[in-house]
Design a protein around this motif. Structure first.
Motif, PDB file in Angstrom:
ATOM      1  N   VAL A   1       5.332   5.334  13.314  1.00 26.55           N
ATOM      2  CA  VAL A   1       5.180   4.731  11.988  1.00 26.55           C
ATOM      3  C   VAL A   1       6.341   5.158  11.093  1.00 26.55           C
ATOM      4  CG1 VAL A   1       3.802   4.747   9.871  1.00 26.55           C
ATOM      5  CG2 VAL A   1       2.677   4.461  12.087  1.00 26.55           C
ATOM      6  N   THR A   2       6.687   6.448  11.139  1.00 28.52           N
ATOM      7  CA  THR A   2       7.797   6.965  10.330  1.00 28.52           C
ATOM      8  C   THR A   2       9.099   6.258  10.689  1.00 28.52           C
ATOM      9  OG1 THR A   2       6.742   9.136  10.131  1.00 28.52           O
ATOM     10  CG2 THR A   2       9.108   9.038   9.755  1.00 28.52           C
ATOM     11  N   ALA A   3       9.328   6.065  11.997  1.00 27.52           N
ATOM     12  CA  ALA A   3      10.558   5.395  12.441  1.00 27.52           C
ATOM     13  C   ALA A   3      10.601   3.938  11.954  1.00 27.52           C
ATOM     14  CB  ALA A   3      10.657   5.453  13.955  1.00 27.52           C
ATOM     15  N   ARG A   4       9.470   3.259  12.004  1.00 25.81           N
ATOM     16  CA  ARG A   4       9.445   1.848  11.584  1.00 25.81           C
ATOM     17  C   ARG A   4       9.603   1.696  10.071  1.00 25.81           C
ATOM     18  NH1 ARG A   4       9.851  -2.047  11.598  1.00 25.81           N
ATOM     19  NH2 ARG A   4       8.077  -3.456  11.822  1.00 25.81           N
ATOM     20  N   LEU A   5       9.019   2.632   9.313  1.00 25.87           N
ATOM     21  CA  LEU A   5       9.104   2.549   7.857  1.00 25.87           C
ATOM     22  C   LEU A   5      10.437   3.069   7.330  1.00 25.87           C
ATOM     23  CD1 LEU A   5       5.525   3.723   6.761  1.00 25.87           C
ATOM     24  CD2 LEU A   5       6.447   1.403   6.645  1.00 25.87           C
ATOM     25  N   GLY A   6      11.084   3.918   8.124  1.00 24.35           N
ATOM     26  CA  GLY A   6      12.343   4.492   7.684  1.00 24.35           C
ATOM     27  C   GLY A   6      12.187   5.531   6.601  1.00 24.35           C
ATOM     28  N   ARG A   7      11.006   6.137   6.547  1.00 29.50           N
ATOM     29  CA  ARG A   7      10.759   7.206   5.569  1.00 29.50           C
ATOM     30  C   ARG A   7       9.665   8.115   6.098  1.00 29.50           C
ATOM     31  NH1 ARG A   7       7.134   4.111   0.912  1.00 29.50           N
ATOM     32  NH2 ARG A   7       7.414   2.060   1.857  1.00 29.50           N
ATOM     33  N   THR A   8       9.582   9.306   5.551  1.00 32.97           N
ATOM     34  CA  THR A   8       8.560  10.249   6.002  1.00 32.97           C
ATOM     35  C   THR A   8       7.212   9.874   5.403  1.00 32.97           C
ATOM     36  OG1 THR A   8       9.040  11.722   4.156  1.00 32.97           O
ATOM     37  CG2 THR A   8      10.214  12.143   6.216  1.00 32.97           C
ATOM     38  N   THR A   9       6.165  10.242   6.116  1.00 30.58           N
ATOM     39  CA  THR A   9       4.805  10.014   5.629  1.00 30.58           C
ATOM     40  C   THR A   9       4.058  11.336   5.667  1.00 30.58           C
ATOM     41  OG1 THR A   9       3.987   9.504   7.859  1.00 30.58           O
ATOM     42  CG2 THR A   9       4.781   7.655   6.528  1.00 30.58           C
ATOM     43  N   GLY A  10       3.021  11.441   4.894  1.00 32.97           N
ATOM     44  CA  GLY A  10       2.230  12.677   4.870  1.00 32.97           C
ATOM     45  C   GLY A  10       1.470  12.862   6.171  1.00 32.97           C
TER      46      GLY A  10
ATOM     47  N   ALA B   1       0.839  -1.203   0.000  1.00 30.58           N
ATOM     48  CA  ALA B   1       0.000   0.000   0.000  1.00 30.58           C
ATOM     49  C   ALA B   1       0.871   1.249   0.000  1.00 30.58           C
ATOM     50  CB  ALA B   1      -0.914   0.007   1.224  1.00 30.58           C
ATOM     51  N   ASP B   2       0.426   2.271  -0.711  1.00 27.67           N
ATOM     52  CA  ASP B   2       1.087   3.571  -0.648  1.00 27.67           C
ATOM     53  C   ASP B   2       0.743   4.192   0.706  1.00 27.67           C
ATOM     54  OD1 ASP B   2       1.356   6.525  -0.925  1.00 27.67           O
ATOM     55  OD2 ASP B   2       1.980   5.975  -2.948  1.00 27.67           O
ATOM     56  N   PRO B   3       1.723   4.788   1.413  1.00 25.48           N
ATOM     57  CA  PRO B   3       1.414   5.400   2.714  1.00 25.48           C
ATOM     58  C   PRO B   3       0.260   6.397   2.660  1.00 25.48           C
ATOM     59  CG  PRO B   3       3.784   5.265   2.437  1.00 25.48           C
ATOM     60  CD  PRO B   3       3.181   4.827   1.132  1.00 25.48           C
ATOM     61  N   SER B   4       0.078   7.057   1.508  1.00 26.33           N
ATOM     62  CA  SER B   4      -1.010   8.034   1.386  1.00 26.33           C
ATOM     63  C   SER B   4      -2.378   7.370   1.351  1.00 26.33           C
ATOM     64  CB  SER B   4      -0.823   8.883   0.129  1.00 26.33           C
ATOM     65  OG  SER B   4      -0.958   8.088  -1.043  1.00 26.33           O
ATOM     66  N   GLN B   5      -2.404   6.035   1.155  1.00 26.17           N
ATOM     67  CA  GLN B   5      -3.672   5.315   1.126  1.00 26.17           C
ATOM     68  C   GLN B   5      -4.070   4.780   2.500  1.00 26.17           C
ATOM     69  OE1 GLN B   5      -2.456   2.448  -1.885  1.00 26.17           O
ATOM     70  NE2 GLN B   5      -3.769   3.466  -3.408  1.00 26.17           N
ATOM     71  N   VAL B   6      -3.220   5.028   3.495  1.00 25.22           N
ATOM     72  CA  VAL B   6      -3.479   4.546   4.853  1.00 25.22           C
ATOM     73  C   VAL B   6      -3.983   5.704   5.709  1.00 25.22           C
ATOM     74  CG1 VAL B   6      -2.499   3.472   6.903  1.00 25.22           C
ATOM     75  CG2 VAL B   6      -1.662   2.813   4.629  1.00 25.22           C
TER      76      VAL B   6
END
Length: 218
Positions: A65-74, A43-48
């Motif tokens: 969530v950002t720390a676990r994914l290792g990337r920024t989210t909107g 899933a795209d993070p923007s769809q969550v």
């Protein structure tokens, strides 16, 4: 994760109600559920969309969530229920519906509006005589706010509350229904909304635009 948490994370589709007390790992489970959908299911993070009750909780959830994914989210991924509702209204409500940009009343502002409307003059709602001495007290204003909020949580409008009062022969409910209508008219004149009305309006917009929102938030 323990077995129960893993079952939540691996849930495939449809509604799932999870009951858990304080300190049992609800946030951890939610974080892992988000990560699972992004990393394993693609899933795209923007769809969550993850909604919670307070800004602090939303910020903590987003950070984890950002720390676990290792990337920024909107910022839209993790927000409060009321922030999401306000965004829906700003996005979909017709501009001509409000005289000015819709603003959210603070609790003290809401208290002022209710107490002003409870002051008695020719156009005021007539409450039962036995409540006369209480009308302009702060305690009565709070009770009225609670009744109106509970009614709107149940999807009731002013006429519904009036009808209930007439059916049950409760004059105070009839007055409360008339007061609710007067209160909402006052908010419309100010291009304002309160927390209960915010949810009511957002639900209307969500129903109308359900298909689009389901495509956006999988």
């Amino acid at each position: 994760l323990d077995d129960d948490q893993r079952r939540v994370v691996e849930h495939e589709s449809g509604p799932l109600l999870v009951l858990a007390g304080p300190g049992t790992g609800k946030t951890t489970t939610l974080v892992e559920a988000v990560v699972d959908r992004v990393e394993r299911r693609g899933a795209d993070p923007s769809q969550v969309l993850a909604l919670t009750f307070s800004r602090k909780a939303a910020e903590q959830l987003r950070d984890r969530v950002t720390a676990r994914l290792g990337r920024t989210t909107g910022p839209a991924m993790c927000s409060t229920i009321h922030s999401f509702a306000y965004g829906l209204i700003r996005r979909y409500a017709p501009r001509e519906l409000y005289r000015a940009p819709l603003r959210l009343l603070s609790a003290p502002e809401q208290d002022v509006v209710v107490r002003e409307l409870l002051q008695q003059h020719e156009e005021s709602v007539r409450w039962p005589p036995e409540l006369g001495d209480a009308l302009e007290t702060r305690g009565f204003a709070r009770e009225v706010q609670l009744v109106l909020a509970r009614a709107r949580e149940m999807g009731m409008e002013g006429p519904d509350l009036v009808g209930l009062g007439e059916l049950e022969r409760l004059a105070a409910y009839v007055a409360a229904g008339l007061f609710l209508q007067s209160y909402l008219d006052n908010l419309d004149d100010q291009s304002a909304t309160d927390y209960a009305d915010l949810i009511r309006r957002a639900v209307i917009e969500a129903h109308v635009h359900r298909a689009e929102l389901r495509r956006q938030f999988r």
